[in-house]
Design a protein around this motif. Sequence first.
Motif, short mmCIF file in Angstrom:
data_model
loop_
_atom_site.label_atom_id
_atom_site.label_comp_id
_atom_site.label_asym_id
_atom_site.label_seq_id
_atom_site.Cartn_x
_atom_site.Cartn_y
_atom_site.Cartn_z
N PRO A 343 -35.07 -9.51 -3.20
CA PRO A 343 -35.35 -9.13 -4.59
C PRO A 343 -35.12 -10.27 -5.58
O PRO A 343 -35.80 -10.35 -6.61
CB PRO A 343 -34.37 -7.98 -4.84
CG PRO A 343 -34.06 -7.44 -3.49
CD PRO A 343 -34.08 -8.62 -2.57
N SER A 344 -34.18 -11.18 -5.26
CA SER A 344 -33.85 -12.24 -6.21
C SER A 344 -34.98 -13.25 -6.39
O SER A 344 -35.00 -14.00 -7.36
CB SER A 344 -32.58 -12.97 -5.77
OG SER A 344 -32.77 -13.59 -4.52
N SER A 345 -35.92 -13.28 -5.45
CA SER A 345 -37.06 -14.20 -5.57
C SER A 345 -38.37 -13.45 -5.74
O SER A 345 -39.44 -14.02 -5.58
CB SER A 345 -37.14 -15.12 -4.34
OG SER A 345 -37.33 -14.34 -3.16
N SER A 346 -38.27 -12.17 -6.04
CA SER A 346 -39.47 -11.34 -6.18
C SER A 346 -39.97 -11.37 -7.63
O SER A 346 -39.28 -11.87 -8.53
CB SER A 346 -39.13 -9.89 -5.81
OG SER A 346 -38.29 -9.31 -6.81
N PRO A 347 -41.16 -10.83 -7.87
CA PRO A 347 -41.65 -10.73 -9.25
C PRO A 347 -40.76 -9.88 -10.16
O PRO A 347 -40.86 -9.97 -11.39
CB PRO A 347 -43.04 -10.09 -9.08
CG PRO A 347 -43.45 -10.41 -7.69
CD PRO A 347 -42.18 -10.41 -6.90
N MET A 348 -39.88 -9.06 -9.54
CA MET A 348 -38.97 -8.22 -10.32
C MET A 348 -37.58 -8.84 -10.43
O MET A 348 -36.62 -8.18 -10.81
CB MET A 348 -38.85 -6.84 -9.67
CG MET A 348 -40.18 -6.13 -9.43
SD MET A 348 -41.08 -5.85 -10.97
CE MET A 348 -40.05 -4.58 -11.72
#
Length: 467
Positions: A343-348
């Motif tokens: 999640p830390s490198s996701s669009p969110m």
Amino acid sequence: STQSTGDRRLTAMSAGRMSWGHCSHLISLSHHNMVATHTGSTSTHPGSVRAIAPIAPSDGLFYFEIRVLAGGSAPKMAIGVCTSRSPLNRLPGCSAGSFGWHSETGQHFAGSNSGAGFGPCWGVNDVVGCVVNFMDGTISYTKNGIPVGVGHTGLGFDGPLYAVVGMRTPTEAVQVNFGQATELAPLAYQVGSLQREAKVLLHQKIREMSPTSNRGSARLVFDYLVQHGHVEAAQAFADEAGLPALSPAEVREVRVRGELVAMVQQAQLLEAITQTDSLFPQLLDQRPWLRFSLKAQHFVEMLRAGDSTLKAAQFAQEHLSPPNPAAKQRLNQVLALLAYPDPSSSPMAWLMDRTDLVTLSESLSCAILEFNGKPAQAKLDTVCRHAFVLSEELVDSRVAGAGMLDVLELVNGPTIPPGVQVHEKTECAENVTVPTSHTTQQRVLEPMTTSDSVSCLLYTSPSPRDS
């Protein structure tokens, strides 16, 4: 002139977009409306051209300049400012409400046919400029980028002033530069340094003003320290300023609130909820959005800590029930993090910004204050907000120099550009001074902490250094 107003637009440094809207029938414009030429048949009939937009006093300073393109060996021109009532069949300075520096004699005229000795003559290929300083009420001039001197003092504010240029002899021509015409060369005179110096001196003058009530100012500082949980600093400041000390109950309330704020900032969100429910029953029940936000942030922290997707999803199913449409939108956003392996490198990933913890901690602090019947914001915060609004209102009201006010710079301390002279001693408080007549090569005033800057702005005695 037969040219329409729309054909005479020029950009200007001070008034956004300015145009030559009013001129004598003896003046014509050409070369993208940057060149004004006297088209009369004899030298006995002067003509002037005036900007359609007035100079904005709120800018503090206004500057424009002209380059003399043609005019023979002794051109009969003038540069200056005038009111809307000044006739355009006279040279600047020769009628009421106008001021002008004349090229043929070097004299300065201020609303009459009689000039006074002022400066050198000027002519073809010279660049001359006019500075209107609303801060000290002066009109001064430059020649080829060098200051000539002050032509008029005690400038009143009976009405708006306009940039104006006048010519008497046929074929005389000037090119105008208001500072934003990209097709022209840069201004010969670096007016920016003058503007920066005026701004520094304005801010210095504000700092030198004594508050109307030292005790009231001290109370603002004390309230700010308490509001933000600085108990020891607040107690020391109260003792020095002669203010009533916090009661044991008040100290306990501040410390408890500080501990809860720290829990949230350290991502101990469930513990913060439990402690809040224990210490302040009904607080979160009355604010379901805040309880939901704390739990939603805990869900985010679970994913940041590497908990399994299944565990995080189970927590969301059991504890994340949105109390309103806004909360439902927030829930959909955080649940979207489950769709990404990292999640830390996701669009969110923006949802995992740790600044959200600070925002939540501030929300909890405000809620506790309100729950205890106290203002959610420090009085000083309110004063600062009023200062921002007042600054904007002063600009809208065209108050002289209002555009130079910078509330943030006043709080954080001034940046004094190299070469600016600080002529007067500034005393923010006892034993806190700025050197006198010091030509700066770097910052003279070091950046201050929030409490230091507040003290210098609002409090003169006792010394804030001891708080």
